[in-house]
Design an enzyme around this catalytic site. Structure first.
Site, PDB file in Angstrom:
ATOM      1  N   GLY A  51       2.805   3.598   2.870  1.00 50.40           N
ATOM      2  CA  GLY A  51       4.146   2.820   3.893  1.00 50.40           C
ATOM      3  C   GLY A  51       2.932   1.057   3.081  1.00 50.40           C
ATOM      4  N   GLU A  52       2.642   1.073   4.601  1.00 50.13           N
ATOM      5  CA  GLU A  52       2.049  -0.463   4.029  1.00 50.13           C
ATOM      6  C   GLU A  52       0.824  -0.442   4.922  1.00 50.13           C
ATOM      7  OE1 GLU A  52       3.108  -2.262   1.850  1.00 50.13           O
ATOM      8  OE2 GLU A  52       0.740  -3.194   1.720  1.00 50.13           O
ATOM      9  N   SER A  53      -0.621   0.864   4.240  1.00 58.00           N
ATOM     10  CA  SER A  53      -1.800   0.247   5.431  1.00 58.00           C
ATOM     11  C   SER A  53      -1.767  -0.677   6.036  1.00 58.00           C
ATOM     12  CB  SER A  53      -3.404   0.360   4.259  1.00 58.00           C
ATOM     13  OG  SER A  53      -3.126  -0.837   3.182  1.00 58.00           O
ATOM     14  N   CYS A  82      -1.377   8.390  -0.247  1.00 59.11           N
ATOM     15  CA  CYS A  82      -1.111   6.375  -0.722  1.00 59.11           C
ATOM     16  C   CYS A  82      -1.799   5.070   0.313  1.00 59.11           C
ATOM     17  CB  CYS A  82       0.093   6.149  -0.644  1.00 59.11           C
ATOM     18  SG  CYS A  82       0.329   5.001  -2.484  1.00 59.11           S
ATOM     19  N   ILE A 137       3.829   4.672  -6.530  1.00 56.47           N
ATOM     20  CA  ILE A 137       3.986   2.812  -5.775  1.00 56.47           C
ATOM     21  C   ILE A 137       3.261   2.644  -5.675  1.00 56.47           C
ATOM     22  CG2 ILE A 137       5.896   2.329  -3.810  1.00 56.47           C
ATOM     23  CD1 ILE A 137       7.121   5.525  -4.107  1.00 56.47           C
ATOM     24  N   ARG A 138       3.337   1.310  -5.748  1.00 53.14           N
ATOM     25  CA  ARG A 138       1.543   0.322  -5.540  1.00 53.14           C
ATOM     26  C   ARG A 138       0.649   1.344  -5.481  1.00 53.14           C
ATOM     27  NH1 ARG A 138       2.586  -2.921  -2.134  1.00 53.14           N
ATOM     28  NH2 ARG A 138       3.909  -1.856  -0.754  1.00 53.14           N
ATOM     29  N   HIS A 173       2.687  10.769  -4.713  1.00 53.48           N
ATOM     30  CA  HIS A 173       4.176  10.516  -3.191  1.00 53.48           C
ATOM     31  C   HIS A 173       3.946  12.002  -3.224  1.00 53.48           C
ATOM     32  CE1 HIS A 173       4.387   6.932  -1.146  1.00 53.48           C
ATOM     33  NE2 HIS A 173       3.323   6.225  -2.268  1.00 53.48           N
ATOM     34  N   GLU A 175       5.352  13.897  -1.345  1.00 51.90           N
ATOM     35  CA  GLU A 175       6.892  13.840  -0.153  1.00 51.90           C
ATOM     36  C   GLU A 175       8.120  14.112  -0.955  1.00 51.90           C
ATOM     37  OE1 GLU A 175       4.620  11.812  -0.296  1.00 51.90           O
ATOM     38  OE2 GLU A 175       5.849   9.913   0.392  1.00 51.90           O
TER      39      GLU A 175
HETATM   40  N1  GLN Z   1       0.149  -0.538  -1.389  1.00 52.13           N
HETATM   41  C1  GLN Z   1       0.315  -0.453  -0.565  1.00 52.13           C
HETATM   42  C2  GLN Z   1      -1.180  -0.928   0.513  1.00 52.13           C
HETATM   43  O1  GLN Z   1      -2.142  -1.116  -0.285  1.00 52.13           O
HETATM   44  C3  GLN Z   1       0.683   1.245  -0.316  1.00 52.13           C
HETATM   45  C4  GLN Z   1       2.048   1.572  -0.987  1.00 52.13           C
HETATM   46  C5  GLN Z   1       2.447   3.025  -0.606  1.00 52.13           C
HETATM   47  O2  GLN Z   1       2.038   3.171   0.431  1.00 52.13           O
HETATM   48  N2  GLN Z   1       3.287   3.772  -0.882  1.00 52.13           N
HETATM   49  O3  GLN Z   1      -1.363  -0.168   1.160  1.00 52.13           O
END
Ligand code: GLN
Length: 192
Positions: A51-53, A82, A137-138, A173, A175
């Site tokens: 997600g977004e940390s 992630c 993913i990013r 990921h 999952e």
């Molecule tokens: N780019 C996100 C972050 O810095 C992490 C991306 C992800 O969890 N898929 O939080």
């Protein structure tokens, strides 16, 4: 019977719940996976998804789950994927995200850059007989690990999976694939 909590503020929560239940089934172990929106409850293990940390960090602090996790920092097995990996680290390179700091390692957010934000590849993981599929993913990269940490997978760009006692961090990921071996590996770190 073990209960595995999945922090359910954002990210691929449902996929982790399904993967845990499938992995339990494969291992022939009794247990269940539950989404956590407010408190940690009395889970035996925790998964912090992607997600977004920054968002997950803020919501963990707001709900009080942050404090509960820190109170159980020593004995609670935790897997972070992630963004979850970022939250486990003691240090975030060039960034200010407040982290739980449960693993002595430095991570760099969005380390694959814009050209290569999302991709999939097969990864050799220490102790696994066949490579596992990794979806990035990013994703961050692990830039440094402490002496207590064992690097389980790395690519040319850097380290992508590490373990420190009962904590497991991966920048990809697991999952989002059908392969539940990483979840099985984590569940083997959880006692009945
Ligand atoms: N780019 C996100 C972050 O810095 C992490 C991306 C992800 O969890 N898929 O939080």
């Amino acid at each position: 019977m073990i209960t595995v909590g999945v922090t359910a503020f954002q990210g691929a929560v449902e996929e982790h719940l399904v993967a845990v239940e499938r992995a339990l089934h494969h291992l022939g172990r009794e247990g269940r996976a539950v989404p956590l929106r407010k408190t940690l409850g009395d889970v035996d293990a925790l998964i912090v998804p992607g997600g977004e940390s920054t968002t997950i960090s803020a919501l963990m602090q707001k709900t009080g789950m942050w404090r509960e996790i820190l109170d159980r920092a020593e004995e609670l097995p935790v897997m972070g994927t992630c963004a979850g990996c970022i939250l486990l680290a003691t240090e975030v390179v060039d960034d200010q995200v407040p982290t739980l700091g449960l693993m002595d390692m430095a991570v760099e957010r969005n380390a694959f850059g814009r050209q290569n934000q999302s991709f999939q590849c097969m990864l050799e993981v220490a102790g696994f007989s066949d490579p596992v599929p990794g979806i990035f993913i990013r994703a961050p990269l692990i830039r440094r690990v402490g002496r207590d940490c064992q690097v389980l997978a790395a690519m040319d760009q850097g380290m992508v999976m590490a373990r420190c006692r009962n904590k497991l961090a991966l920048v990809f990921h697991p999952e989002l694939t059908e392969d539940v071996r990483i979840h099985q590996y984590f569940l083997n770190m959880v006692e009945d």
